[in-house]
Scaffold this motif. Structure first.
Motif, short mmCIF file in Angstrom:
data_model
loop_
_atom_site.label_atom_id
_atom_site.label_comp_id
_atom_site.label_asym_id
_atom_site.label_seq_id
_atom_site.Cartn_x
_atom_site.Cartn_y
_atom_site.Cartn_z
N TYR A 116 25.74 25.01 13.88
CA TYR A 116 25.17 23.66 13.87
C TYR A 116 23.79 23.67 13.20
N CYS A 117 23.50 24.76 12.50
CA CYS A 117 22.18 24.89 11.87
C CYS A 117 22.29 25.68 10.57
N ALA A 118 22.36 24.95 9.45
CA ALA A 118 22.46 25.62 8.15
C ALA A 118 21.19 26.40 7.83
N THR A 119 20.05 25.87 8.23
CA THR A 119 18.78 26.55 7.99
C THR A 119 18.74 27.90 8.70
N CYS A 120 19.25 27.92 9.95
CA CYS A 120 19.22 29.16 10.73
C CYS A 120 20.26 30.16 10.23
N ASP A 121 21.48 29.69 10.00
CA ASP A 121 22.61 30.60 9.79
C ASP A 121 23.12 30.68 8.36
N GLY A 122 22.63 29.82 7.48
CA GLY A 122 23.10 29.83 6.10
C GLY A 122 23.12 31.19 5.43
N PRO A 123 22.03 31.98 5.55
CA PRO A 123 21.99 33.29 4.89
C PRO A 123 23.08 34.25 5.35
N LEU A 124 23.66 34.02 6.53
CA LEU A 124 24.71 34.90 7.04
C LEU A 124 26.01 34.76 6.24
N PHE A 125 26.12 33.69 5.44
CA PHE A 125 27.37 33.42 4.73
C PHE A 125 27.21 33.61 3.21
N ALA A 142 22.39 20.25 4.38
CA ALA A 142 23.02 21.53 4.70
C ALA A 142 23.84 22.03 3.52
N ALA A 143 24.61 21.12 2.89
CA ALA A 143 25.43 21.51 1.73
C ALA A 143 24.55 22.00 0.59
N ILE A 144 23.44 21.33 0.38
CA ILE A 144 22.52 21.73 -0.69
C ILE A 144 21.93 23.12 -0.40
N GLU A 145 21.53 23.33 0.85
CA GLU A 145 20.94 24.62 1.23
C GLU A 145 21.91 25.77 1.06
N VAL A 213 38.21 29.28 4.92
CA VAL A 213 36.74 29.34 4.99
C VAL A 213 36.32 30.40 6.00
N GLN A 214 35.12 30.91 5.80
CA GLN A 214 34.57 31.88 6.75
C GLN A 214 33.45 31.27 7.60
N GLY A 215 32.98 30.11 7.17
CA GLY A 215 31.92 29.45 7.92
C GLY A 215 32.09 27.95 7.92
N ILE A 216 31.69 27.32 9.03
CA ILE A 216 31.76 25.86 9.16
C ILE A 216 30.45 25.36 9.75
N PHE A 217 29.79 24.46 9.03
CA PHE A 217 28.56 23.86 9.52
C PHE A 217 28.85 22.43 9.95
N VAL A 218 28.67 22.16 11.24
CA VAL A 218 28.96 20.84 11.80
C VAL A 218 27.68 20.01 11.76
N GLU A 219 27.73 18.93 10.97
CA GLU A 219 26.55 18.07 10.79
C GLU A 219 26.98 16.61 10.91
N ILE A 220 27.41 16.22 12.12
CA ILE A 220 27.97 14.88 12.32
C ILE A 220 27.09 14.01 13.22
N GLY A 221 25.84 14.35 13.29
CA GLY A 221 24.94 13.53 14.10
C GLY A 221 24.43 14.26 15.32
#
Length: 292
Positions: A116-125, A142-145, A213-221
């Motif tokens: 639920y946090c692209a900033t936190c976990d993005g580098p892991l993917f 999140a998609a841009i990051e 997919v290996q990762g899913i970022f949930v950004e629905i509010g």
């Protein structure tokens, strides 16, 4: 944190009860609209807030609040997982948390591919295929990051985009384009030890699509952290605490500030302003109360 600083400057004895410092800005990489900073990351800005809080005699306890009650003498009892506290006035400033999809596999794979946090976990993917689910500002950001680290990014929205024009422009200008899938509903998340597949359904045709997919970022509010106020304060349809323009709730001495409230705009600068306002109004309330 702003409320606590303003309370301390008014020589009020302030206690911060918090599960963790920083809130939503800790999930945000790019902040370009906080005055005084041309550009700053969320964690950097919150570090500055933290430094300022610690310059004052403010007690901080890292505990989760579980209950709030009004006593017969118009004081308050706050219950947390660490004990009970008494206060003459309370400022509810507990913010919001990510909303969940509530689909099979989500809970099982949280922390194992679901984030639920692209900033936190993005580098892991890095070098992997990921999906970002949502159509608002947080989803596009999140998609841009993650597009800068992932091999492939799917951006899946239920109805379309409800995002600021500047983010839509940035999305179109990416060096590595994002695959946009509009009008899809998430049905299920599958895998063995970690996320392996995402099942989505086209809204108009009910056709199922399986994405590897290996990762899913949930950004629905976001959902307000207001459960401990249940039955005590008025909520709107989004379960946000109802306040007036001076952060006052229906109960004298009980104030609310920031994204947990029904304020129309959710911005860091507005939440900070709410915090300062709440502390000043609380000070005014206590001056009157203690003289009566």
């Amino acid at each position: 944190m702003t409320a606590a600083v303003y309370a301390a400057r008014k020589r009020m004895k302030a206690l911060i009860l918090t599960k963790e410092f920083g809130g939503q800005p800790m999930w945000t990489m790019d902040i370009e609209n906080y005055m005084g900073y041309q550009f700053v990351t969320g964690p950097e800005l919150m570090e500055k807030f933290d430094e300022q809080v610690r310059k004052f005699p403010i007690e901080i306890k890292y505990e989760e609040v579980t209950g709030l009650a009004v006593n017969p003498d118009r004081t308050f009892t706050i219950t947390s997982d660490g004990g009970e506290y008494q206060a003459q006035a309370v400022i509810v400033a507990s913010g919001k948390r990510p909303r969940r999809l509530e689909v099979p596999g989500e809970a099982e794979f949280t922390g194992r591919g679901v984030s639920y946090c692209a900033t936190c976990d993005g580098p892991l993917f890095a070098g992997k295929t990921v999906a970002v689910i949502g159509g608002g500002n947080s989803a596009l950001q999140a998609a841009i990051e993650v597009s800068g680290v992932a091999e492939k990014v799917y951006l899946i929205s239920l109805e379309g985009y409800k995002a600021d024009p500047i983010l839509l422009e940035k999305l179109k200008e990416l060096d590595q384009p994002v695959t946009e899938l509009m009008s899809y509903t998430t049905k299920e998340i599958k895998g063995s030890q970690a996320v392996e597949k995402l099942i989505i359904v086209k809204n108009e045709t009910n056709k199922e699509i399986e994405l590897e997919v290996q990762g899913i970022f949930v950004e629905i509010g976001l959902m307000p952290n207001s459960e401990y106020c249940e039955g005590l304060l008025d909520f709107n349809e989004y379960r946000e605490v109802v306040t007036d323009c001076r952060t006052r709730t229906k109960i004298p001495g009980l104030f609310a500030a920031g994204d947990v409230t029904n304020g129309p705009d959710k911005q860091i600068v507005i939440a900070a302003g709410d915090g300062s306002k709440a502390a000043l109004v609380a000070y005014e309330y206590l001056l009157h109360k203690l003289r009566v």
